[in-house]
Design an enzyme around this catalytic site. Structure first.
Site, PDB file in Angstrom:
ATOM      1  N   ASP A 285     -14.344  70.776  55.387  1.00 46.72           N
ATOM      2  CA  ASP A 285     -13.220  71.655  55.677  1.00 46.72           C
ATOM      3  C   ASP A 285     -13.177  72.721  54.560  1.00 46.72           C
ATOM      4  OD1 ASP A 285     -11.036  72.876  56.728  1.00 46.72           O
ATOM      5  OD2 ASP A 285      -9.901  71.038  57.054  1.00 46.72           O
TER       6      ASP A 285
HETATM    7  C1  NOJ Z   1      -8.716  74.414  57.476  1.00 46.15           C
HETATM    8  C2  NOJ Z   1      -8.373  73.498  58.604  1.00 46.15           C
HETATM    9  O1  NOJ Z   1      -8.008  72.229  58.095  1.00 46.15           O
HETATM   10  C3  NOJ Z   1      -9.471  73.324  59.618  1.00 46.15           C
HETATM   11  O2  NOJ Z   1      -8.950  72.629  60.721  1.00 46.15           O
HETATM   12  C4  NOJ Z   1     -10.039  74.648  60.023  1.00 46.15           C
HETATM   13  O3  NOJ Z   1     -11.053  74.458  60.995  1.00 46.15           O
HETATM   14  C5  NOJ Z   1     -10.578  75.337  58.793  1.00 46.15           C
HETATM   15  N1  NOJ Z   1      -9.501  75.554  57.851  1.00 46.15           N
HETATM   16  C6  NOJ Z   1     -11.260  76.646  59.109  1.00 46.15           C
HETATM   17  O4  NOJ Z   1     -10.320  77.601  59.437  1.00 46.15           O
END
Ligand code: NOJ
Length: 760
Positions: A285
Site C-alpha cells: 500500500d
Molecule cells: C491507500 C489505500 O489504502 C489503498 O486502498 C489505495 O489503493 C492506495 N492508497 C492507492 O491509492
C-alpha cells in the site's frame, strides 16, 4: 510486434531461475528470462518502483521529474495518471527512451466504477447479486481500459465489523462467505477470461491482511487476532480472490502477529504463495514500507530489505526499494534471487496484460471517446444502484410515494451533486452525477411539484464539515444561521403533501482516514428531522451513509427509512425509481446496524460465550450483556424490507443425518403475500453445536435471490455437503467434525426457520 528476441542462452538460464509457481507459461518464461538477462541491477530495481505520476500535463510528460526516472529505467509503473493522451505520452518515454524499452503498467483506484460510478462497495454488496456485481466490475474495466488504465487496486475484501472504521464503505461488510463470493465476482469482472484483451484489467486483492480489524475502528491502527479467527473468518475473501485468479495483491498498513504486513513473511510467502498458490505480484500500500520505520521495525534500508525478504514485489510511492536495496545486496542482507523474483513477477504482470506485444494496447483514443460514461453503462449503474438500497422501515406503506401533489425535498444531501458518487471515485466527473433533486424532478415531470430547501448544513461544526467534504465533494455550506436555514425548510414542508428528508453522512465522512466515534446522523440534521416530523406530514427519511449508523431514535420516530448509501453517478434517478415504486427495494444489509456505538464491533456470526443472554431477555446479572442497552442490533445482518411481503414455510430436510460423501437437501417454500412483484434474498445459516473449538452462533452458508409475482410461491432448495461444515481447527486443519448442526433459513439472520441434522 515483439520487442525482444528470445535467445538460446535465455532458455538455458531457465534452470537457474527460482520459480516456485505452478502452471508456468513457457513462452512467457523464455521471454522474461531473455529480458532479465539484459537487465542491470538498477533496471531491475527500477521495475519494483511504483511512483505517483506527479504533475504531468498533456504534452508535457517529457519535462516532468518522473519522465527522467522513466528514461533511466527507474520506474515500473505509475498510478493515478488519467487519460489516454497523458498515458500514451508517458508510455512513449518508457518504450522509446529507456534502454530496454520496458513498458510501464498503469494503475488506478477504480473502486466502484470508473466515470460511470456504481454504488459504494458496501452498498453494492447489499444487492447480494453476483451477476450485477460482476457486471459493475466489467463495466469499470471497460471504461478504465478505454482510458489507458490496465491495473485497478480493487477489490477491497477486508471483513469489517466495526462501523466506526471509515473504510467499511469500501468493502462487502462483515460476512466471510458473502465476502468471498463478491471477491470472486469482482475479480472475474475486472479480469474477464483473458487479461491480454484490451478491455480487461489486472485486479488487486487488498488489503492483505486483516486491515478491517483495526483496533477501535481507527484507521491504520493495530490489529491482533488469533490464527483460527484469521483462517475461519478474515482470510476467506482474500483466498477466494486469489483462487479466482487475481493478478495482484496489496499489503495492508497494519501489523499481523506483531509484524507489519509488508514485512510479514509468514503472511506474504507462507500463507499467500505456499498455502494458497498465489503466483501474481504483491504491491505494498501507499508508502507502507516507509511506514515500518514508524512502526519501529528499523530504518528505511532495513525495512525495505525486510519487505523484499517477506515476498513483496513492488514498492508503492516510497522508493525504499529503489534507494536502498543495492546497498543491502552489497552487504549481503538480501539475495540477488529475491530481487530477480520480484522483478520477474512485475514483468509477468506486464506480459500477461499484453504490454510487451503492444505497449499502447490500452491507449485507444477512439475507445476513450466512445466507451466511457455511455448511456448503456449509466443505465446499468442506475438499475444496480436501485438494487443496493435497503428499506429499513416502512410503516403503513408510507412508501412508495405518488407522483402527485407537492413533494418537499429537504436536507443537506438533497441537492448534493458532488456527493452522489461516494468515497473513492477518482475518475468521476462529479458535476455529471444525478442529485436526488434532479432525479425527483425528472421522475415527476409535470405530474407533481417538487419544492426544495437545504434545511441544515451537514454539521454545526464548520471544521468538521470541511474535513468531511474533501476532494471536491463540497456540500456548499450555507452561511446563514441554522434557524434561518431551517425556517425556510419548514415553510415548504408545511405546503407539501409528503416530505422527503435527504439526510445522513457526506461522501467523505467514510472512506480512508474517515473514522468516526459518533455514528449517528449529525445532531443538526436530527433536529431538523424532528421539526419536520412535527409538521404531521408523512416523512420519508432517505439516508445517505457509507457505514452502518446508529438509528434508534430515527427508527422509533420516522415512519419510513430508505438507506441509499452512496449510489454512484446515477444515484438521484435510482433513488427516485425506488421512492415512486417503479423499482421495489430488495437490498439486504451486509453489516449489522447497532443500536448505539457502544455495541460495536457488532456482527451476527459471533460466539455464544459461556454466559449467553437467554433469548428474549434484555439484561440478566452475570450474563454477557450491557446494563443500558439490550444485545439486539437495530437491524440485523441480512435485513431489508420490500414493498411486498414474503412468507416462509417450514424447512423440509431430505434426511436428518448424513455421512461424509453424502449430501442433505433443505427446502423451504417462499411466497409473495403482498400486492406487488418483489425480489427476496433467501438466506441459509448453519450452526455447529459442538466443536473442538468454539463455533459461531450462525454462519451464512448459502443464499438465493429470487423474484416472485404477487401470490406466487417457490420452493427454494439448498444442498449441504460435508464441505460446507468444515472449519479450521486449532491445528489449522480444515475439518468437519461429526455431531449436531442447526440449520436456519430466513429473510435475515434473525428471522429464520430452524431445523437440525447430524453429520455421522
Ligand atoms: C491507500 C489505500 O489504502 C489503498 O486502498 C489505495 O489503493 C492506495 N492508497 C492507492 O491509492
Amino acid at each position: 510486434m515483439k520487442f525482444f528476441k528470445v535467445s538460446l542462452v535465455a532458455l538455458m538460464m531457465l534452470s537457474h531461475v527460482a520459480i516456485s509457481q505452478t502452471h508456468r507459461d513457457a513462452k512467457m518464461d523464455q521471454f522474461i528470462n531473455s529480458l532479465m538477462q539484459k537487465m542491470t541491477l538498477d533496471e531491475k530495481l527500477g521495475q519494483l518502483n511504483l511512483p505517483v505520476s506527479g504533475d504531468i500535463t498533456t504534452g508535457q510528460a517529457s519535462n516532468s521529474d518522473v519522465a527522467r526516472k522513466i528514461e533511466q529505467g527507474k520506474v515500473g509503473g505509475l498510478f493515478n495518471i488519467k487519460s489516454v493522451e497523458k498515458i500514451r505520452d508517458v508510455q512513449k518515454i518508457a518504450v522509446e527512451k529507456s534502454r530496454l524499452k520496458i513498458p510501464l503498467i498503469f494503475g488506478m483506484d477504480v473502486i466502484h466504477g470508473y466515470q460511470t460510478v456504481f454504488p459504494i462497495p458496501l452498498g453494492l454488496s447489499c444487492s447480494w447479486d453476483m451477476d450485477i456485481i460482476q457486471r459493475s466490475a466489467r463495466i469499470a474495466a471497460i471504461e478504465a481500459s478505454a482510458d489507458g488504465i490496465n491495473w485497478t487496486f480493487s477489490p477491497m475484501v477486508d471483513i469489517s465489523r466495526d462501523a466506526r472504521w471509515g473504510r467499511v464503505s469500501e468493502g462487502s461488510g462483515e460476512d466471510p462467505y458473502l465476502g468471498a463470493q463478491i471477491a470472486k465476482a469482482m475479480v472475474k469482472g475486472y479480469q474477464g477470461d483473458d487479461l491480454s484483451k484490451s478491455n480487461t484489467i489486472l485486479s488487486c486483492i487488498k488489503h492483505f491482511a486483516l486491515y478491517g480489524a483495526s483496533e477501535a475502528g481507527r484507521d491504520y491502527n493495530t490489529t491482533d487476532m488469533s490464527r483460527v479467527r484469521m483462517y475461519n473468518e478474515y482470510f476467506l475473501p482474500y483466498k477466494a480472490g486469489v483462487e479466482a485468479g487475481a493478478g495482484s495483491v496489496m499489503t495492508s498498513f497494519n501489523e499481523v502477529d506483531g509484524i507489519p504486513a509488508s514485512a510479514n513473511k509468514w503472511l506474504m510467502t507462507e500463507v499467500l504463495r505456499n498455502q494458497w498458490g498465489f503466483n501474481g505480484l504483491v504491491v505494498t500500500d501507499f508508502t507502507a514500507i516507509n511506514e515500518m520505520v514508524a512502526h519501529g521495525m528499523g530504518d528505511l534500508k532495513q525495512v525495505s530489505a525486510l519487505a523484499l525478504q517477506a515476498g513483496v514485489d513492488m514498492d508503492m510511492v516510497g522508493e525504499g526499494f529503489l534507494t536502498t536495496l543495492r546497498q543491502s545486496l552489497q552487504e549481503g542482507k538480501i539475495k540477488q534471487e529475491q530481487i530477480d523474483l520480484a522483478c520477474r513477477r512485475i514483468l509477468e504482470a506486464k506480459y500477461k496484460l499484453g504490454l510487451f506485444a503492444d505497449p499502447y494496447r490500452y491507449c485507444n483514443i477512439k475507445r476513450s471517446k466512445t466507451e466511457v460514461f455511455t448511456a448503456a453503462n449509466r443505465k446499468e449503474a442506475r438499475s444496480t444502484a436501485a438494487q443496493s438500497f435497503v428499506l429499513l422501515k416502512n410503516d403503513k406503506n408510507t412508501l412508495p410515494i405518488r407522483k402527485k401533489g407537492t413533494i418537499a425535498l429537504i436536507g443537506p444531501l438533497a441537492d448534493a451533486t458532488e456527493n452522489m458518487t461516494g468515497t473513492w471515485s477518482v475518475a468521476a466527473d462529479f458535476t455529471k452525477s444525478v442529485s436526488l433533486l434532479r432525479g425527483l424532478k425528472s421522475a415527476v415531470g409535470k405530474n407533481a411539484t417538487v419544492l426544495y430547501a437545504k434545511g441544515s448544513n451537514l454539521t454545526e461544526d464548520a471544521a468538521l464539515e470541511e474535513r468531511s467534504t474533501m476532494f471536491g465533494k463540497t456540500l456548499h455550506r450555507d452561511s446563514r444561521s441554522s434557524d434561518a436555514i431551517r425556517k425556510e425548510a419548514l415553510d415548504i414542508a408545511n405546503k407539501s403533501d409528503v416530505i422527503v428528508a435527504a439526510l445522513g453522512e457526506s461522501a467523505e465522512m467514510s472512506g480512508e482516514s474517515s473514522s468516526r466515534t459518533d455514528i449517528g446522523i449529525p445532531a443538526i440534521q436530527r433536529e431538523l428531522l424532528n421539526e419536520l416530523l412535527k409538521t404531521g406530514k408523512p416523512v420519508v427519511l432517505v439516508l445517505f451513509t457509507g457505514r452502518p449508523l446508529a438509528l434508534k431514535w430515527e427508527h422509533e420516530n420516522v415512519p419510513a427509512i430508505l438507506n441509499v448509501w452512496f449510489g454512484g453517478s446515477e444515484a438521484g434517478d435510482a433513488i427516485s425509481d425506488v421512492l415512486f415504486g417503479d423499482v421495489n427495494p430488495s437490498g439486504k444489509l451486509t453489516m449489522t446496524f447497532p443500536q448505539n456505538v457502544g455495541q460495536v464491533p457488532m456482527f451476527y456470526n459471533h460466539k455464544n460465550t459461556g454466559r449467553p443472554l437467554a433469548e428474549g431477555k434484555w439484561f440478566e446479572k452475570f450474563r454477557s450483556n450491557y446494563l443500558d442497552v439490550s444485545n439486539d442490533p437495530q437491524y440485523p445482518f441480512g435485513y431489508g424490507l420490500s414493498y411486498t411481503a414474503f412468507r416462509y414455510g417450514d424447512i423440509k430436510l431430505s434426511k436428518t443425518s448424513f455421512s461424509a460423501g453424502e449430501a442433505i437437501t433443505a427446502k423451504v417454500t417462499v411466497s409473495n403475500t403482498g400486492a406487488v412483484e418483489g425480489k427476496e434474498v433467501v438466506q441459509l445459516y448453519i450452526r455447529d453445536m459442538v466443536g473442538s473449538i468454539t463455533r459461531p452462533v450462525k454462519e451464512l452458508k448459502g443464499f438465493q435471490k429470487i423474484s416472485l409475482r404477487p401470490g406466487e410461491s417457490r420452493e427454494v432448495s439448498f444442498t449441504i455437503t460435508e464441505e460446507d461444515l468444515k472449519f479450521y481447527n486449532s491445528d489449522l486443519k480444515f475439518v468437519a467434525e461429526p455431531g449436531e448442526f442447526k440449520l436456519f433459513i430466513g429473510t435475515n439472520s434473525r428471522d429464520v426457520k430452524e431445523a437440525s441434522f447430524i453429520l455421522k
